[in-house]
Design a protein around this motif. Structure first.
Motif, PDB file in Angstrom:
ATOM      1  N   GLU A  26       0.490  13.539   9.643  1.00  0.00           N
ATOM      2  CA  GLU A  26      -0.606  12.792  10.141  1.00  0.00           C
ATOM      3  C   GLU A  26      -0.608  13.137  11.421  1.00  0.00           C
ATOM      4  N   THR A  27      -0.378  14.898  11.692  1.00  0.00           N
ATOM      5  CA  THR A  27      -1.052  15.467  12.479  1.00  0.00           C
ATOM      6  C   THR A  27      -2.308  16.207  12.243  1.00  0.00           C
ATOM      7  N   PRO A  28      -2.612  15.766  13.096  1.00  0.00           N
ATOM      8  CA  PRO A  28      -4.240  16.365  12.878  1.00  0.00           C
ATOM      9  C   PRO A  28      -4.274  17.878  13.447  1.00  0.00           C
ATOM     10  N   ALA A  29      -3.887  18.117  14.494  1.00  0.00           N
ATOM     11  CA  ALA A  29      -4.004  19.550  15.323  1.00  0.00           C
ATOM     12  C   ALA A  29      -3.615  20.333  14.621  1.00  0.00           C
ATOM     13  N   ALA A  30      -3.808  21.438  14.246  1.00  0.00           N
ATOM     14  CA  ALA A  30      -3.260  22.084  13.588  1.00  0.00           C
ATOM     15  C   ALA A  30      -1.993  23.402  14.346  1.00  0.00           C
ATOM     16  N   VAL A  31      -0.801  23.157  14.605  1.00  0.00           N
ATOM     17  CA  VAL A  31       0.239  23.855  14.707  1.00  0.00           C
ATOM     18  C   VAL A  31       0.786  25.096  14.376  1.00  0.00           C
ATOM     19  N   PRO A  32       1.414  26.417  14.647  1.00  0.00           N
ATOM     20  CA  PRO A  32       2.177  26.504  14.286  1.00  0.00           C
ATOM     21  C   PRO A  32       4.134  26.132  13.795  1.00  0.00           C
ATOM     22  N   VAL A  33       3.924  25.906  12.736  1.00  0.00           N
ATOM     23  CA  VAL A  33       5.505  25.542  12.713  1.00  0.00           C
ATOM     24  C   VAL A  33       6.363  26.362  11.995  1.00  0.00           C
ATOM     25  N   SER A  34       8.118  26.423  12.851  1.00  0.00           N
ATOM     26  CA  SER A  34       8.849  27.551  11.407  1.00  0.00           C
ATOM     27  C   SER A  34       9.714  27.556  11.144  1.00  0.00           C
ATOM     28  N   MET A  35      10.427  27.115  10.580  1.00  0.00           N
ATOM     29  CA  MET A  35      12.233  25.722  10.166  1.00  0.00           C
ATOM     30  C   MET A  35      13.363  27.109  10.238  1.00  0.00           C
ATOM     31  N   VAL A  36      13.956  26.373  10.491  1.00  0.00           N
ATOM     32  CA  VAL A  36      15.347  27.160  10.406  1.00  0.00           C
ATOM     33  C   VAL A  36      16.563  26.184  10.439  1.00  0.00           C
ATOM     34  N   LEU A  37      17.358  26.250   9.696  1.00  0.00           N
ATOM     35  CA  LEU A  37      18.628  26.306   8.445  1.00  0.00           C
ATOM     36  C   LEU A  37      19.733  26.124   9.389  1.00  0.00           C
ATOM     37  N   GLU A  38      20.413  25.673   9.956  1.00  0.00           N
ATOM     38  CA  GLU A  38      22.106  26.346  10.637  1.00  0.00           C
ATOM     39  C   GLU A  38      23.319  25.161  10.044  1.00  0.00           C
ATOM     40  N   ASN A  39      23.774  26.723   9.439  1.00  0.00           N
ATOM     41  CA  ASN A  39      25.452  25.767   9.095  1.00  0.00           C
ATOM     42  C   ASN A  39      26.431  25.665  10.513  1.00  0.00           C
ATOM     43  N   ALA A  40      26.549  24.600  11.033  1.00  0.00           N
ATOM     44  CA  ALA A  40      26.703  24.081  12.066  1.00  0.00           C
ATOM     45  C   ALA A  40      26.559  22.755  12.353  1.00  0.00           C
ATOM     46  N   ARG A  41      27.506  22.370  13.629  1.00  0.00           N
ATOM     47  CA  ARG A  41      26.884  20.729  13.662  1.00  0.00           C
ATOM     48  C   ARG A  41      25.776  20.679  14.658  1.00  0.00           C
ATOM     49  N   PRO A  42      24.950  19.739  14.288  1.00  0.00           N
ATOM     50  CA  PRO A  42      23.523  19.378  15.084  1.00  0.00           C
ATOM     51  C   PRO A  42      23.282  20.056  16.722  1.00  0.00           C
ATOM     52  N   GLU A  43      24.695  19.896  17.601  1.00  0.00           N
ATOM     53  CA  GLU A  43      24.325  20.054  19.299  1.00  0.00           C
ATOM     54  C   GLU A  43      24.327  21.509  18.766  1.00  0.00           C
ATOM     55  N   ASP A  44      25.223  22.096  18.367  1.00  0.00           N
ATOM     56  CA  ASP A  44      25.711  23.071  18.770  1.00  0.00           C
ATOM     57  C   ASP A  44      24.512  24.365  18.242  1.00  0.00           C
ATOM     58  N   ALA A  45      23.993  23.885  17.146  1.00  0.00           N
ATOM     59  CA  ALA A  45      22.758  24.040  16.543  1.00  0.00           C
ATOM     60  C   ALA A  45      21.636  24.289  17.415  1.00  0.00           C
TER      61      ALA A  45
END
Lengths: 161, 154
Positions: free
Chosen positions: B75-94
């Motif tokens: 649903e996003t027409p604009a090209a936006v560079p995206v990187s993805m991160v997975l953290e083994n942590a509590r969400p707020e800490d990450a």
């Protein structure tokens, strides 16, 4: 003067600072207006209205200078309360709400209640902007240091893993 | 392209909304987006991050993150560079960690008790993060998200 199109709403409760700069920058990029709101709660001291008018006037001057004519600036002095209720109500016709995050002596309770209440109830995104002049820095948590070596998965633009 | 918008995503509707808004904010500023998904580290040791070891919890987080991004990008027409991160942590800490030195942190919210907003994810991020924090409601209308995207360079 009341903003007509969906604007970026800034609650002005003190010296206009980083929140105002953030809001004007966002408004310039979005091509919309900035609406400055100051709330005088009924029962406040008699001088509150005059102080509020001065705050709004100074903030509007600063905002207009920052906007450089690219974002209209409007102001509103509201005699109503509680403060979060007024901001949440005005947020119904705003693009986003920008609040100054306060810290330090005297701000703990009011900042927490207003920001939390507005962020919880507003119908539009709420951006909370820290003030580096007042913040003593983000609270430290030694547990965070344990995360530093964890795996990060970088991915190219628009590519799913 | 110097700015970074960090957004917390757990696969929920609220987090997909937050991601869409983050993409819009990044598009307006020509910044990139860093999608952060945390999976808990409070369970038994065998669900912790171990190199070379398959973890169901991590895989679920990865799939949820990928689905959320796929949904938002559709649903996003604009090209936006995206990187993805997975953290083994509590969400707020990450999120607090990843937001350090960045330009904007975005989290979703579905309302809930005010106390949760003080002490929960949004509240802790608000207090501990030194960059602006955007709290995006789940029911924010599309016009407030898509309008800036329509103007952003595709």
């Amino acid at each position: 003067m009341q903003a007509v199109s969906p604007s970026i709403l800034v609650a002005v409760d003190d010296e206009a600072g980083p929140a105002l700069r953030y809001a004007v920058d966002a408004a310039r990029r979005a091509g919309c207006a900035v609406h400055l709101l100051h709330v005088v709660v009924p029962g406040s001291v008699a001088s509150a209205t005059g102080i509020g008018e001065q705050l709004l006037h100074a903030a509007a001057e600063q905002a207009e200078g920052l906007a450089g004519g690219l974002a209209p600036v409007s102001t509103e002095l509201a005699h109503a309360g509680p403060v979060p209720d007024v901001i949440v109500q005005r947020a119904t016709r705003a693009r986003q709400v920008v609040l100054q995050r306060r810290s330090g002596p005297g701000h703990e309770l009011t900042e927490g209640s207003t920001c939390a209440e507005v962020a919880r109830r507003a119908s539009c995104p709420v951006v909370l902007v820290p003030d580096p002049r007042q913040d003593t820095g983000p609270a430290t948590d030694t547990a965070l240091d344990d995360l530093a070596g964890l795996q990060v998965t970088p991915v190219g633009p628009g590519v799913l893993p | 392209m110097s700015g970074v918008v960090v957004v917390g995503v757990n696969g929920s509707t609220e987090s997909v909304r937050a991601l869409r808004w983050a993409l819009a904010a990044a598009a307006e500023r020509h910044w990139r987006v860093e999608v952060v998904t945390a999976w808990p580290h409070t369970g038994p040791v065998f669900v912790r991050e171990v190199p070379g070891h398959h973890s169901d919890a991590r895989e679920r987080a990865r799939v949820a993150q990928a689905d959320a991004l796929r949904c938002a990008l559709a649903e996003t027409p604009a090209a936006v560079p995206v990187s993805m991160v997975l953290e083994n942590a509590r969400p707020e800490d990450a999120l607090v960690l990843r937001a350090r030195g960045k330009q904007l942190l975005v989290v979703g919210t579905s309302g809930g008790p005010v106390e949760e907003h003080r002490t929960g994810l949004a509240g802790r991020c608000r207090v501990q993060v030194d960059c602006p924090v955007a709290v995006v409601p789940a029911d924010v209308d599309d016009a407030r998200i898509l309008e800036p995207l329509a103007r952003a360079p595709g």
